[in-house]
Design a protein around this motif. Structure first.
Motif, PDB file in Angstrom:
ATOM      1  N   LEU A   1     -11.002  -4.249  29.227  1.00 40.91           N
ATOM      2  CA  LEU A   1     -10.823  -4.471  30.649  1.00 40.91           C
ATOM      3  C   LEU A   1     -11.796  -3.796  30.705  1.00 40.91           C
ATOM      4  N   LEU A   2     -12.750  -3.599  31.722  1.00 37.41           N
ATOM      5  CA  LEU A   2     -14.407  -2.926  32.540  1.00 37.41           C
ATOM      6  C   LEU A   2     -13.784  -2.861  34.331  1.00 37.41           C
ATOM      7  N   HIS A   3     -13.477  -1.775  34.713  1.00 37.58           N
ATOM      8  CA  HIS A   3     -12.737  -1.742  35.370  1.00 37.58           C
ATOM      9  C   HIS A   3     -14.674  -1.385  35.934  1.00 37.58           C
ATOM     10  N   ILE A   4     -15.790  -2.729  37.493  1.00 41.88           N
ATOM     11  CA  ILE A   4     -16.504  -1.682  37.961  1.00 41.88           C
ATOM     12  C   ILE A   4     -16.562  -1.507  39.014  1.00 41.88           C
ATOM     13  N   SER A   5     -16.826  -0.128  39.298  1.00 43.56           N
ATOM     14  CA  SER A   5     -17.498   0.020  41.159  1.00 43.56           C
ATOM     15  C   SER A   5     -18.773   0.751  41.245  1.00 43.56           C
ATOM     16  N   THR A   6     -19.726   0.606  42.756  1.00 45.94           N
ATOM     17  CA  THR A   6     -20.829   0.622  42.343  1.00 45.94           C
ATOM     18  C   THR A   6     -20.619   2.500  42.941  1.00 45.94           C
ATOM     19  N   LEU A   7     -21.900   2.633  41.906  1.00 40.07           N
ATOM     20  CA  LEU A   7     -21.956   4.280  42.753  1.00 40.07           C
ATOM     21  C   LEU A   7     -21.956   5.072  43.984  1.00 40.07           C
ATOM     22  N   ASP A   8     -22.122   4.646  45.070  1.00 40.56           N
ATOM     23  CA  ASP A   8     -22.422   4.452  46.356  1.00 40.56           C
ATOM     24  C   ASP A   8     -21.798   4.319  47.237  1.00 40.56           C
ATOM     25  N   TYR A   9     -20.314   4.232  46.591  1.00 45.37           N
ATOM     26  CA  TYR A   9     -18.764   2.830  46.773  1.00 45.37           C
ATOM     27  C   TYR A   9     -19.443   1.816  47.854  1.00 45.37           C
ATOM     28  N   SER A  10     -20.660   1.366  48.200  1.00 42.06           N
ATOM     29  CA  SER A  10     -20.206  -0.663  49.234  1.00 42.06           C
ATOM     30  C   SER A  10     -19.705  -1.495  48.485  1.00 42.06           C
ATOM     31  N   PHE A  11     -19.654  -2.099  49.083  1.00 41.30           N
ATOM     32  CA  PHE A  11     -18.810  -3.737  48.515  1.00 41.30           C
ATOM     33  C   PHE A  11     -19.449  -3.999  47.128  1.00 41.30           C
ATOM     34  N   VAL A  12     -18.508  -4.678  46.349  1.00 45.29           N
ATOM     35  CA  VAL A  12     -19.268  -4.811  45.784  1.00 45.29           C
ATOM     36  C   VAL A  12     -19.304  -6.500  45.813  1.00 45.29           C
ATOM     37  N   ALA A  13     -20.682  -6.567  45.853  1.00 49.39           N
ATOM     38  CA  ALA A  13     -21.234  -7.932  46.451  1.00 49.39           C
ATOM     39  C   ALA A  13     -22.419  -8.539  45.490  1.00 49.39           C
ATOM     40  N   GLU A  14     -22.548  -9.910  46.466  1.00 47.70           N
ATOM     41  CA  GLU A  14     -22.861 -11.051  45.365  1.00 47.70           C
ATOM     42  C   GLU A  14     -23.565 -10.509  44.508  1.00 47.70           C
ATOM     43  N   GLN A  15     -25.000  -9.829  44.806  1.00 46.10           N
ATOM     44  CA  GLN A  15     -26.422  -9.163  44.321  1.00 46.10           C
ATOM     45  C   GLN A  15     -25.887  -8.629  43.095  1.00 46.10           C
ATOM     46  N   HIS A  16     -24.755  -8.044  43.316  1.00 48.83           N
ATOM     47  CA  HIS A  16     -23.671  -6.748  41.849  1.00 48.83           C
ATOM     48  C   HIS A  16     -23.361  -7.831  41.248  1.00 48.83           C
ATOM     49  N   MET A  17     -22.561  -8.727  41.613  1.00 51.54           N
ATOM     50  CA  MET A  17     -22.246  -9.857  40.280  1.00 51.54           C
ATOM     51  C   MET A  17     -23.414 -10.441  39.582  1.00 51.54           C
ATOM     52  N   ALA A  18     -24.157 -10.986  40.264  1.00 51.20           N
ATOM     53  CA  ALA A  18     -25.401 -11.915  39.628  1.00 51.20           C
ATOM     54  C   ALA A  18     -25.997 -10.715  38.323  1.00 51.20           C
ATOM     55  N   ARG A  19     -26.447  -8.957  38.784  1.00 55.20           N
ATOM     56  CA  ARG A  19     -26.622  -8.623  38.579  1.00 55.20           C
ATOM     57  C   ARG A  19     -25.973  -8.466  37.151  1.00 55.20           C
ATOM     58  N   LEU A  20     -24.950  -8.226  36.886  1.00 49.84           N
ATOM     59  CA  LEU A  20     -23.940  -8.052  35.898  1.00 49.84           C
ATOM     60  C   LEU A  20     -23.623  -9.537  34.685  1.00 49.84           C
ATOM     61  N   PHE A  21     -23.805  -9.738  35.527  1.00 48.56           N
ATOM     62  CA  PHE A  21     -23.320 -11.270  35.131  1.00 48.56           C
ATOM     63  C   PHE A  21     -24.812 -11.588  34.595  1.00 48.56           C
TER      64      PHE A  21
END
Ligand code: ADP
Ligand code: ASP
Ligand code: MG
Length: 435
Positions: free
Chosen positions: A311-331
């Motif tokens: 299980l990978l629990h992923i959060s942003t370093l700057d504590y911003s919301f995990v938004a669509e552009q983050h998910m796009a990059r992760l996928f």
């Protein structure tokens, strides 16, 4: 024309080859493409050869010679001394020797495919020669002349148009000469004629490729189980055989890791409505499991366990919301590294995925997103999928386990659980009572 596939378990020794031949004897009046895997655990042994060669441990040739000897022992039981098959098999082994004489290639996956293909090549030569010996006229086909792939070594992507054209041009006319054509599962080739493999356990998929490209009447894979069961019999007691499965049900099961059929196998068959049978090579008269059509039966709970998950629990370093552009990059990153996401869940500030724990690739994933994300990884987990779940099955499966993550979507339940000793699990009776 029908396609039959015999896996390593059915061809593990000389008695296995004879048994396969006796099954084929019953079909001597039918046109068959016979797809075979490497004998027994040969592919695992070849993987050790590749690893030793890559690390230059000095053991590679010794390991390879031992594997050759195991094949020659089987051949001596099946053929008289001096039979042509010895020279034919030796030619293939010599190609392996040549690879081992060279310095290891920089591209591990490329080198892997050039060596590991030897298993299927020799097994098909031995099987074909034995069928001819007992009077079942059989032609040998190099699957690499048909199955065209891209150059993703160890997981070649099939180029369907080209493969189909090759099958029509090369395989179809062979039936004018004999009813049986024997070929290899698992292997294909690139446009530059380098060998590729289609992913571990890929021979089932090869059989589906031949079935699709040749418009087979049906495809049968011959296994050491009576058919598709509602759970892995190595992990559970009181499993039941499923007499019939829809394509959709079979896709769902295999997608989540039911090891009895390679996950890529069903789709090509479904596209052409080709029925598939899973039959027992130990009991060829038994009907096995039929996978066809999309009419659903009443299924019992079906359980699939996929081990070695993280299980990978992923959060942003700057504590911003995990938004669509983050998910796009992760996928995008997961796709590039061929990391297969089994389950996911997001909250405002974190995103959790369950993925197979593939060595190196997860570390690379974490490294390459570390400029923007923080990752907490939990390893050594199992993903349990229950189709058509009942509360009773869920309760039984949860016994003695810590559930880290769970999800229910219509008739499917997934749960990611921690450390369950197999011994304990075998005591779990799917029917509910303690055995
Ligand atoms: P092959 O010899 O064709 O490579 P495999 O060993 O890959 O065959 O697949 C057959 C094995 O799959 C069985 O021996 C069984 O232990 C395992 N298996 C896992 N899940 C199931 C299931 N749901 N039904 C039947 N067999 C299963
Ligand atoms: N021999 C290959 C493997 O063991 C392919 C197969 O058996 O399906 O992965
Ligand atoms: Mg297999």
């Amino acid at each position: 024309m029908k396609v039959f596939k015999f896996g390593g378990a059915s061809l593990k020794d000389a008695a296995g080859v004879k048994n396969v031949a006796s099954i084929l004897q019953r079909y001597k009046d039918e046109q068959l493409v016979i797809v075979v895997s490497a004998m027994g655990k040969t592919t695992n042994a070849l993987e050790e050869v590749v690893a030793a060669h890559a690390k230059q441990t000095g053991e590679a040739q010794k390991l390879f010679d031992a594997l050759k000897e195991r094949h020659y022992t089987i051949m001596r039981e099946l053929f008289d001394e001096g039979d042509d098959v010895f020279a034919a098999v030796n030619d293939t082994f010599v190609e392996g020797d040549w690879v081992l004489e060279e310095k290891p290639a920089d591209n591990y996956d490329y080198m892997y495919d050039q060596i590991v293909c030897v298993g299927e090549l020799v097994s098909s030569k031995i099987t074909g020669a034995y069928l001819n010996k007992i009077g079942l006229k059989t032609q040998w086909l190099d699957a690499r002349d048909v199955v065209a792939t891209d150059n993703t070594y160890r997981e070649g992507w099939v180029i369907w148009d080209k493969t189909r054209a090759n099958a029509e041009k090369i395989v179809a006319p062979m039936f004018a000469q004999s009813n049986f054509v024997v070929t290899q599962g698992f292997i294909g080739s690139t446009s530059e004629n380098f060998t590729t493999t289609l992913g571990r356990e890929g021979s089932d998929y090869s059989a589906a490729i031949f079935s699709f490209c040749l418009d087979a009447e049906s495809m049968s894979i011959w296994k050491d189980v009576p058919g598709v069961l509602n759970a892995d019999p190595r992990l559970f007691e009181n499993t039941v055989k499923l007499d019939r499965l829809s394509y959709k049900e079979a896709i769902e099961m295999t997608y989540y890791g039911a090891q009895v059929i390679h996950p890529k196998t069903i789709k090509p068959l479904q596209n052409k409505n080709i029925p598939m049978f899973v039959k027992s090579f130990l009991n060829p008269d038994a009907p096995g499991t039929e996978i066809s059509s999309d009419t659903e039966d009443n299924y019992p709970p079906i359980v699939v366990v996929e081990k070695n998950q993280a299980l990978l629990h992923i959060s942003t370093l700057d504590y911003s919301f995990v938004a669509e552009q983050h998910m796009a990059r992760l996928f995008r990153k997961a796709a590039d590294l061929r990391i297969f996401v089994n389950m996911m869940q997001n909250t405002a500030i974190s995103f959790t995925i369950c993925v197979p724990n593939v060595p190196d690739r997860l570390e690379q994933f974490v490294r390459e997103i570390s400029d923007e994300f923080k990752v907490k990884m939990e390893e050594g987990l199992e993903l349990i999928t229950i189709r058509h779940y009942t509360q009773e099955t869920i309760d039984n499966l949860k016994k003695g386990k810590i559930v880290l993550f769970e999800e229910r979507i219509r008739s499917t339940m997934h749960m990611v659980v921690k450390n369950i000793p197999v011994i304990e699990r075998r005591e779990t009776d799917l029917a509910g009572s303690k055995s």
